[in-house]
Design a protein around this motif. Structure first.
Motif, PDB file in Angstrom:
ATOM      1  N   TYR A   1      -7.297  -3.491  -5.874  1.00  0.00           N
ATOM      2  CA  TYR A   1      -7.356  -4.877  -5.400  1.00  0.00           C
ATOM      3  C   TYR A   1      -7.382  -5.881  -6.561  1.00  0.00           C
ATOM      4  N   ARG A   2      -7.898  -5.462  -7.702  1.00  0.00           N
ATOM      5  CA  ARG A   2      -7.816  -6.351  -8.876  1.00  0.00           C
ATOM      6  C   ARG A   2      -6.343  -6.586  -9.231  1.00  0.00           C
ATOM      7  N   ALA A   3      -5.540  -5.525  -9.171  1.00  0.00           N
ATOM      8  CA  ALA A   3      -4.117  -5.646  -9.476  1.00  0.00           C
ATOM      9  C   ALA A   3      -3.393  -6.482  -8.420  1.00  0.00           C
ATOM     10  N   ILE A   4      -3.760  -6.305  -7.167  1.00  0.00           N
ATOM     11  CA  ILE A   4      -3.133  -7.077  -6.081  1.00  0.00           C
ATOM     12  C   ILE A   4      -3.414  -8.564  -6.263  1.00  0.00           C
ATOM     13  N   LEU A   5      -4.658  -8.898  -6.561  1.00  0.00           N
ATOM     14  CA  LEU A   5      -5.028 -10.306  -6.722  1.00  0.00           C
ATOM     15  C   LEU A   5      -4.349 -10.919  -7.945  1.00  0.00           C
TER      16      LEU A   5
END
Length: 335
Positions: A240-244
């Motif tokens: 989710y860090r990468a998605i954001l």
């Protein structure tokens, strides 16, 4: 000006007790049955033969008023001007008319249930016999119930959909499945609602004070304004860090474009393309979230009480006002 019979039916409907509040419903159930039970439902009242005396939601009240208006217009067309002149045969003729106009079995069942409520209210308000009596009693009116079709998708099918689809709804599907969001919650989601790393203490309606560290704060588009915080699973924080990071610089509300009809239609089409049939809706992702999380959290040799506590916490995290046990069956199944 409304006719006399319309006014009488509407007056009767207004006298029916609306019990949409859980505590009030439990208290009335205990008073009427001497059974002390929490989280009573319409089904409990029906088992005790009490459901015709009450209405259980504002939507049901609106439906009853619509049926009452329709019934009054029919009676007026038959020259009936007072409620005590309604016969059982007239109620049956009304249902026959609806059937001839193409009403589905489910619609006819709803009409019949509301007519029974109207009858009960009329007998109470006007001290008359009503029209649910004798051999022609509409409680005996035969309605062919529709064949039940299983429109659910199991967890393996949901996983296949999530793995195989990479269209414009893919990220919305994933977030719904990972956090159990409703459609309106995903539509109103803001990137600022995610916290990766240390968070802050916030006050939620049902969870109380919660820290937002590594979580999603769900507060817009919720049912009844019940905000909540759902943790990001530890094994998905990096993802989710990468998605954001990928979404940075774009729209703060990336799913505002969603249309519920098109969204659910896409789910059905994907399911159909995978050979599951044209079934499913966005609600399937909430069930997927609840049931997979439950399987991850239970441990061997747990007692049923321990499993029940886990299930209740999951239902709370779905944003329901109370962790009703009937919802556990809906979202998780048998424990």
């Amino acid at each position: 000006m409304a006719s006399i019979i319309s006014r009488q039916i509407f007056q009767s409907l207004q006298s029916i007790n609306l019990i949409d509040d859980k505590d009030k419903r439990d208290a009335i159930f205990k008073e009427k049955t001497d059974i002390d039970k929490e989280n009573t439902t319409k089904r409990d009242f029906k088992k005790e033969g009490l459901s015709s005396q009450y209405i259980f939601s504002y939507t049901s009240m609106q439906n009853a008023c619509n049926v009452g208006k329709d019934f009054a217009n029919f009676l007026q067309s038959q020259g009936i001007t007072k409620v005590w002149k309604i016969t059982p045969q007239m109620a049956r003729q009304f249902l026959d008319l609806k059937a001839s106009q193409g009403a589905s079995p489910n619609t006819l069942l709803s009409y019949r249930a509301n007519l029974i409520k109207i009858n009960h209210a009329i007998t109470e308000n006007f001290n008359c016999r009503g029209f649910c009596r004798g051999d022609a009693n509409i409680q005996n009116y035969e309605i062919s119930r529709p064949e039940k079709i299983d429109r659910r998708l199991d967890n393996n099918q949901i996983r296949q959909m999530l793995d195989s689809y990479n269209g414009k709804y893919a990220l919305a599907f994933k977030i719904q499945a990972d956090f159990g969001l409703r459609f309106n919650e995903i539509k109103n989601l803001s990137l600022a609602d995610f916290t990766i790393g240390p968070g802050r203490d916030i006050e939620t309606v049902k969870q109380g004070t919660v820290n937002t560290s590594n979580s999603l704060y769900i507060h817009s588009g919720t049912k009844g304004g019940l905000s909540r915080v759902v943790s990001i699973p530890p094994d998905k924080i990096t993802e989710y860090r990468a998605i954001l990071e990928q979404l940075q610089g774009g729209k703060n509300h990336p799913f505002a474009f969603l249309d519920k009809g098109n969204y659910n239609r896409a789910i059905k089409n994907i399911a159909n393309s995978l050979g599951f049939g044209k079934v499913g809706s966005s609600h399937e992702f909430r069930k997927f979230y609840a049931s997979t999380r439950y399987q991850e959290e239970i441990r061997p040799n747990m007692t049923r009480s321990e499993k029940l506590e886990i299930a209740r916490n999951i239902v709370k995290d779905l944003g329901h006002g109370r962790a009703r046990d009937d919802l556990i069956k809906t979202y998780i199944g048998r424990l």
